[in-house]
Design a protein around this motif. Structure first.
Motif, PDB file in Angstrom:
ATOM      1  N   HIS B  80       9.689  -3.835  -5.762  1.00 42.73           N
ATOM      2  CA  HIS B  80       8.928  -3.482  -6.963  1.00 42.73           C
ATOM      3  C   HIS B  80       8.030  -4.653  -7.373  1.00 42.73           C
ATOM      4  CE1 HIS B  80       7.925  -2.174 -11.016  1.00 42.73           C
ATOM      5  NE2 HIS B  80       8.413  -3.322 -11.470  1.00 42.73           N
ATOM      6  N   GLY B  81       8.598  -5.843  -7.421  1.00 42.37           N
ATOM      7  CA  GLY B  81       7.806  -7.004  -7.818  1.00 42.37           C
ATOM      8  C   GLY B  81       6.693  -7.299  -6.832  1.00 42.37           C
ATOM      9  N   LEU B  82       7.057  -7.323  -5.553  1.00 46.31           N
ATOM     10  CA  LEU B  82       6.051  -7.631  -4.534  1.00 46.31           C
ATOM     11  C   LEU B  82       4.933  -6.600  -4.548  1.00 46.31           C
ATOM     12  CD1 LEU B  82       8.383  -8.605  -1.568  1.00 46.31           C
ATOM     13  CD2 LEU B  82       6.853 -10.119  -2.814  1.00 46.31           C
ATOM     14  N   THR B  83       5.319  -5.329  -4.662  1.00 46.04           N
ATOM     15  CA  THR B  83       4.321  -4.264  -4.627  1.00 46.04           C
ATOM     16  C   THR B  83       3.368  -4.388  -5.806  1.00 46.04           C
ATOM     17  OG1 THR B  83       5.973  -2.847  -3.618  1.00 46.04           O
ATOM     18  CG2 THR B  83       4.026  -1.771  -4.507  1.00 46.04           C
ATOM     19  N   MET B  84       3.953  -4.510  -6.996  1.00 44.92           N
ATOM     20  CA  MET B  84       3.095  -4.505  -8.180  1.00 44.92           C
ATOM     21  C   MET B  84       2.169  -5.724  -8.191  1.00 44.92           C
ATOM     22  SD  MET B  84       3.482  -1.790  -9.726  1.00 44.92           S
ATOM     23  CE  MET B  84       4.525  -0.454 -10.267  1.00 44.92           C
ATOM     24  N   ILE B  85       2.644  -6.859  -7.703  1.00 40.64           N
ATOM     25  CA  ILE B  85       1.814  -8.058  -7.745  1.00 40.64           C
ATOM     26  C   ILE B  85       0.788  -8.066  -6.612  1.00 40.64           C
ATOM     27  CG2 ILE B  85       1.867 -10.554  -7.379  1.00 40.64           C
ATOM     28  CD1 ILE B  85       4.578 -10.458  -8.930  1.00 40.64           C
ATOM     29  N   PHE B  86       1.277  -7.923  -5.380  1.00 36.90           N
ATOM     30  CA  PHE B  86       0.382  -8.139  -4.244  1.00 36.90           C
ATOM     31  C   PHE B  86      -0.340  -6.879  -3.795  1.00 36.90           C
ATOM     32  CE2 PHE B  86       3.395 -11.632  -3.965  1.00 36.90           C
ATOM     33  CZ  PHE B  86       2.527 -12.700  -3.825  1.00 36.90           C
ATOM     34  N   PHE B  87       0.220  -5.717  -4.104  1.00 38.99           N
ATOM     35  CA  PHE B  87      -0.396  -4.498  -3.581  1.00 38.99           C
ATOM     36  C   PHE B  87      -0.906  -3.574  -4.676  1.00 38.99           C
ATOM     37  CE2 PHE B  87       2.715  -5.942  -0.387  1.00 38.99           C
ATOM     38  CZ  PHE B  87       1.801  -6.322   0.585  1.00 38.99           C
ATOM     39  N   VAL B  88      -0.775  -3.986  -5.943  1.00 39.21           N
ATOM     40  CA  VAL B  88      -1.339  -3.162  -7.013  1.00 39.21           C
ATOM     41  C   VAL B  88      -2.308  -3.979  -7.873  1.00 39.21           C
ATOM     42  CG1 VAL B  88      -0.867  -1.751  -9.026  1.00 39.21           C
ATOM     43  CG2 VAL B  88       0.669  -1.653  -7.066  1.00 39.21           C
ATOM     44  N   VAL B  89      -1.788  -4.962  -8.607  1.00 33.59           N
ATOM     45  CA  VAL B  89      -2.656  -5.617  -9.590  1.00 33.59           C
ATOM     46  C   VAL B  89      -3.799  -6.361  -8.904  1.00 33.59           C
ATOM     47  CG1 VAL B  89      -2.748  -7.361 -11.383  1.00 33.59           C
ATOM     48  CG2 VAL B  89      -0.861  -5.767 -11.331  1.00 33.59           C
ATOM     49  N   ILE B  90      -3.473  -7.162  -7.893  1.00 33.87           N
ATOM     50  CA  ILE B  90      -4.543  -7.916  -7.234  1.00 33.87           C
ATOM     51  C   ILE B  90      -5.548  -6.976  -6.564  1.00 33.87           C
ATOM     52  CG2 ILE B  90      -5.070  -9.597  -5.424  1.00 33.87           C
ATOM     53  CD1 ILE B  90      -2.569 -11.028  -6.066  1.00 33.87           C
ATOM     54  N   TRP B 121      -8.691  -3.838   5.465  1.00 33.21           N
ATOM     55  CA  TRP B 121      -7.756  -3.366   6.488  1.00 33.21           C
ATOM     56  C   TRP B 121      -6.580  -4.313   6.639  1.00 33.21           C
ATOM     57  CZ3 TRP B 121      -8.064   1.448   7.218  1.00 33.21           C
ATOM     58  CH2 TRP B 121      -9.291   2.095   7.176  1.00 33.21           C
ATOM     59  N   VAL B 122      -6.819  -5.600   6.455  1.00 33.72           N
ATOM     60  CA  VAL B 122      -5.703  -6.539   6.519  1.00 33.72           C
ATOM     61  C   VAL B 122      -4.749  -6.298   5.354  1.00 33.72           C
ATOM     62  CG1 VAL B 122      -5.047  -8.960   6.452  1.00 33.72           C
ATOM     63  CG2 VAL B 122      -7.020  -8.265   7.764  1.00 33.72           C
ATOM     64  N   PHE B 123      -5.330  -6.084   4.163  1.00 37.40           N
ATOM     65  CA  PHE B 123      -4.488  -5.801   2.988  1.00 37.40           C
ATOM     66  C   PHE B 123      -3.638  -4.559   3.234  1.00 37.40           C
ATOM     67  CE2 PHE B 123      -5.093  -2.548  -0.404  1.00 37.40           C
ATOM     68  CZ  PHE B 123      -3.950  -2.824  -1.137  1.00 37.40           C
ATOM     69  N   LEU B 124      -4.280  -3.494   3.750  1.00 38.98           N
ATOM     70  CA  LEU B 124      -3.531  -2.260   4.002  1.00 38.98           C
ATOM     71  C   LEU B 124      -2.430  -2.506   5.029  1.00 38.98           C
ATOM     72  CD1 LEU B 124      -3.161   0.795   3.648  1.00 38.98           C
ATOM     73  CD2 LEU B 124      -4.775   1.120   5.512  1.00 38.98           C
ATOM     74  N   SER B 125      -2.752  -3.225   6.103  1.00 38.87           N
ATOM     75  CA  SER B 125      -1.732  -3.401   7.135  1.00 38.87           C
ATOM     76  C   SER B 125      -0.605  -4.285   6.625  1.00 38.87           C
ATOM     77  CB  SER B 125      -2.349  -3.943   8.426  1.00 38.87           C
ATOM     78  OG  SER B 125      -3.112  -5.069   8.183  1.00 38.87           O
TER      79      SER B 125
END
Lengths: 199, 666
Positions: B80-90, B121-125
């Motif tokens: 949850h933390g990793l997702t919200m920080i690195f894959f949502v807010v940023i 694409w790097v972010f998605l992968s």
């Protein structure tokens, strides 16, 4: 800062600086923090040798001085490559690029030999915190040199495709920035790791 | 490796041409399409991270909850933390930056369009790589902060995925940061001096510099963790004499600037939305810009306030306590500027405005609870309790997410050409505000009562029950509000009102072009004469100081206004605007500032109009190069063969990238 006559065919930018060069400078700024963090780790651990060999047991300063000299000379050949392409001599450029790559490769060979020797003398990645920080720091520097060699080969391939010339020297200049940076970092690493005695 | 026999055009390195359909999205280098890709992907991860949060709140709704096992709970709160920080807010911030940055500074695209696609694409992968760990033996379970030596625990590969996945995400951030920095510094339209740039652009620039310098620091920490976990190195193992504080220092030296990486874009959004709906220029523009830069600078000197409980000693603790109190000052400056902007304006209470107001008020609460952490004895009491969780959600949800939703509602019509429903939007806002406070306000109380964070259950009869139940009800209220938002989107797609170019009567350049903007953004690159240039193309200031509308097509009066203004309130060279003012400007043979004053206001040079515009061609290679990264990641964990395969993809991608026929490239 590097010399500033932007090639005529590139679009003007707000600052007059070339985009690719600016990007490379920004990236190198980031790399300073990268190597800075690894060097800090090394400084923290340089005396944490446990039962393993210490740096005084291992380092062969004359040997490393020679390979450092080889690497620094590669900056000279890099400058000559850029100068050649700006003067329109693409054959000389290719020769200097290959010379740069060769010197870089020599340095890498020297590093491989050094690593092998250290392992034989009992220092591996797992021996101690000192071993981990030494191998990872110098190994990442070696990886940077290797990537630089790949980029030099890339430039040579580009030139055989008919690219690169007096009007199109920017890629050589940008790769050159990277190459010089990697050399400068080595001066810092050599000083901090090899020349400053531990203890 | 790419065999070096390709002809100049076509053949092996032919560039793709699809303008619609799947391939057009896979190969696009258009900053607007990439922005939409970023936004959709980030929103997808927002849903995933939200579901994880709901599972956590279901587990903690009652004492001794039995919804999740301890092992699963650890994975869920970490992800949850990793997702919200690195894959949502940023990335949600990056989505808006991508779409808006070139439009706001009057550029055709970013400086490096292919690098931009590569970043996405790097972010998605990276995201897919991280989540694949759930299927391959267990996700990261050591918290988003991954404290070593605890994260060396080898029970699952989870934390190895953490070290590699974040490394990949960092590469995406780094490439994006470099791209945005060069774009903002180098690609501004004629007359767009630094101190005329919209604040959102300023905050993007500052955020990019933060990323540029923060990402390598965590990169080093992650490499060291990976070497410890996979190759038996001894960076963090105390048994081998390693220092367990090393990880904390490296992580928080990245981690605290990271906090500002997440909040500054939202501050930029709010600084665009509030003036637009108050019909006033931003109050104290230079103060907002410089306080943003000050926050970024001071953000490097506060990291050890995350480590007050680690025993650094009274000198270090006092120093970092002081720097932490100081950093509240520039933040407070911004708050007063926003209030000053609304003050005396003719405020329209639209959905974007409400979300911005929500941002300011919730962020004040989160900021104040943050200042309480700077008091070391107080912090010792709060450390590892729910008080901290409450604080961080007030700044990251109440701050960043409210700010981002404000931006989404504000720019939605620009991106998709249709308005979102105001009625549903306000309902969404209300529900989210209530749900948010219901969830996170009790966290403060729970923390002060002593409930530790990261525990998979809480015992009965400690006074925790009511507050936990309220928080869980609040969490599901937030979930409903997100469903309301999705419904709003669906309604808008189906029968949303057409937006037109400028639905909000806004101030900045992106509203000058059509909604959605054409591929080339502007038919003619605008020449900028003012901060909020678009506003001054629409309105003149009468001698009484009132704003009056310029008639459509009133180029002549527009011209008059410009010359009169130039005479009255600013010297013609306008050197007060900033250092770069006198430097040559962008866009072909653009004339220097002084002569542009004499040109018709659109600044159209003949070759720029319509068909002569060169746009970069799509490319396969960013995707190919990016796809090599997770393969290398799996290779590190599972097999050298994958490692080699990934390296080959990377090399072929990179060589193809360099050797494909040049379309217009930066």
């Amino acid at each position: 800062m590097s010399a500033a006559h932007p090639p005529a065919e590139h679009p003007h930018t707000s600052t007059g600086l070339d985009n690719a060069k600016l990007a490379m400078w920004a990236f190198l700024g980031s790399e300073c923090l990268f190597f800075g963090s690894f060097i800090s780790t090394y400084l923290l651990y340089r005396n944490v040798t446990g039962d393993g060999p210490t740096s005084a047991d291992l380092y062969d300063i004359p040997y490393t001085s020679i390979s450092s000299f080889v690497l620094l000379m590669s900056s000279l050949t890099m400058v000559l490559a850029l100068s050649s392409v700006q003067n329109g001599d693409r054959r000389a450029m290719r020769i200097w690029l290959m010379a740069t790559a060769f010197l870089g490769l020599t340095f890498i060979g020297g590093q491989v030999f050094e690593f092998t020797t250290f392992v034989e003398e009992g220092l591996t990645l797992s021996t101690s915190a000192f071993g981990s920080s030494f191998f990872v720091l110098t190994g990442f520097h070696g990886a940077h040199v290797t990537i630089g060699i790949l980029m030099l080969l890339g430039l040579t391939v580009m030139s055989s495709f008919g690219r690169l010339g007096p009007d199109d020297s920017r890629p050589v200049e940008v790769v050159g920035l990277y190459w010089h940076f990697v050399d400068i970092v080595w001066i810092v690493i050599f000083t901090v790791i090899y020349l400053i005695p531990s203890g | 490796m790419a065999t070096a026999v390709a002809p100049q055009q076509g053949g092996l390195f032919a560039r793709p041409t699809a303008k619609t359909g799947w391939w057009s999205w896979m190969t696009t280098v258009d900053h607007k399409k990439i922005g939409i890709l970023y936004g959709v992907t980030a929103f997808f991860f927002f849903i995933v991270g939200g579901v994880e949060a709901l599972l956590i709140r279901a587990q903690l709704a009652t004492p001794n909850g039995e919804v999740l096992s301890p092992a699963v709970y650890n994975q869920l709160f970490t992800m949850h933390g990793l997702t919200m920080i690195f894959f949502v807010v940023i990335p949600m911030g990056t989505a808006l930056m991508n779409f808006l940055l070139p439009l706001m500074i009057g550029a055709r695209d970013v400086a490096f369009p292919r690098l931009n696609a590569f970043s996405y694409w790097v972010f998605l992968s990276a995201g897919l790589f991280m989540y694949s760990a759930f299927l391959l033996g267990g996700a990261p379970d050591g918290g988003w902060f991954g404290y070593a030596p605890l994260s060396l625990d080898p029970v699952t590969d989870g934390m190895t995925y953490y070290s590699l996945g974040l490394q990949i995400a960092g590469i995406a951030s780094l490439a994006g940061a470099i791209n945005f920095i060069v774009t903002i510094i180098n690609m501004r339209a004629p007359g767009m001096t630094l101190m005329r740039m919209p604040v959102f652009v300023w905050m993007t620039l500052i955020t990019s510099f933060l990323l540029l310098f923060a990402v390598p620091v965590i990169g080093v920490a992650l490499w060291e963790l990976m070497f410890d976990r996979l190759f038996g190195a001894n960076f963090f193992d105390p048994a081998a004499g390693a220092d367990p504080l090393l990880w904390q220092h490296l992580f928080w030296l990245f981690g605290h600037p990271e906090v500002y990486i997440m909040i500054l874009p939202a501050m930029g959004i709010v600084s665009e939305v509030l003036p637009a709906f108050s019909r006033k220029p931003l109050f104290g523009y230079p103060a907002i810009v410089f306080s943003g830069a000050a926050i970024a600078f001071m953000g490097w000197g506060v990291w050890a306030h995350h480590m007050f409980a680690a025993g650094l000693g009274p000198v270090a603790n006092s120093a970092f306590a002081l720097s932490t109190m100081f950093i509240a000052v520039p933040t407070g400056v911004k708050i007063f500027n926003w209030i000053g902007t609304i003050w005396g304006g003719s405020v329209r209470l639209t959905t974007p405005f409400l979300f911005s107001a929500g941002f300011v008020s919730m962020f004040i609460i989160g900021g104040l609870s943050g200042v309480t952490h700077s008091i070391v004895p107080h912090d010792a009491q709060q450390t590892d309790t729910y008080y901290v969780v409450g604080h961080l959600h007030y700044v990251l949800f109440g701050g960043s997410i409210f700010g981002l939703f404000s931006g989404i509602y504000y720019w939605w019509p620009k991106v998709f050409g249709r308005l979102l429903s105001e009625k549903i939007g306000k309902f969404h806002f209300l529900l989210m505000l209530v749900g948010f406070n219901l969830t996170f306000m009790p966290f403060h109380i729970l923390g002060l009562l002593g409930m530790p964070r990261r525990q998979y259950y809480f015992p009965a009869n400690r006074g925790f029950e009511v507050w936990n139940l309220l928080a869980s009800i609040g969490a599901f209220t937030i979930a409903v509000s997100i469903l309301v938002f999705l419904y709003n989107v669906a309604v808008s797609r189906k029968k949303g009102e057409a937006a037109g170019a400028d639905p909000w009567d806004a101030r900045t350049l992106e509203w000058m072009t059509t909604s959605p903007p054409p591929e080339h953004n502007f038919d003619a690159i605008p020449v900028v004469r003012h901060r909020d240039d678009f506003w001054y193309r629409k309105y003149i200031t009468t001698p009484e100081g009132e704003s009056a509308r310029v008639f459509a097509g009133g180029a002549a009066s527009d011209e008059e206004q410009h010359s009169s203004e130039a005479a009255s309130d600013e010297p013609p060279s306008s050197s007060a605007e900033g250092a770069s003012d006198r430097e040559p400007n962008t866009a072909g043979a653009a004339p220097p500032e002084s002569s542009s004053e004499e040109r018709p206001h659109a600044g159209a040079s003949a070759e720029e109009q319509g068909h002569g515009i060169h746009l970069p061609s799509p490319s396969y290679f960013p995707l190919l190069t990016a796809a090599g990264m997770p393969v290398i990641g799996y290779g590190f964990i599972y097999s050298p063969i994958l490692l080699a395969a990934g390296a080959v993809m990377l090399l072929v991608g990179a060589f193809g990238w360099v050797l494909e026929p040049p379309a217009e490239e930066a």
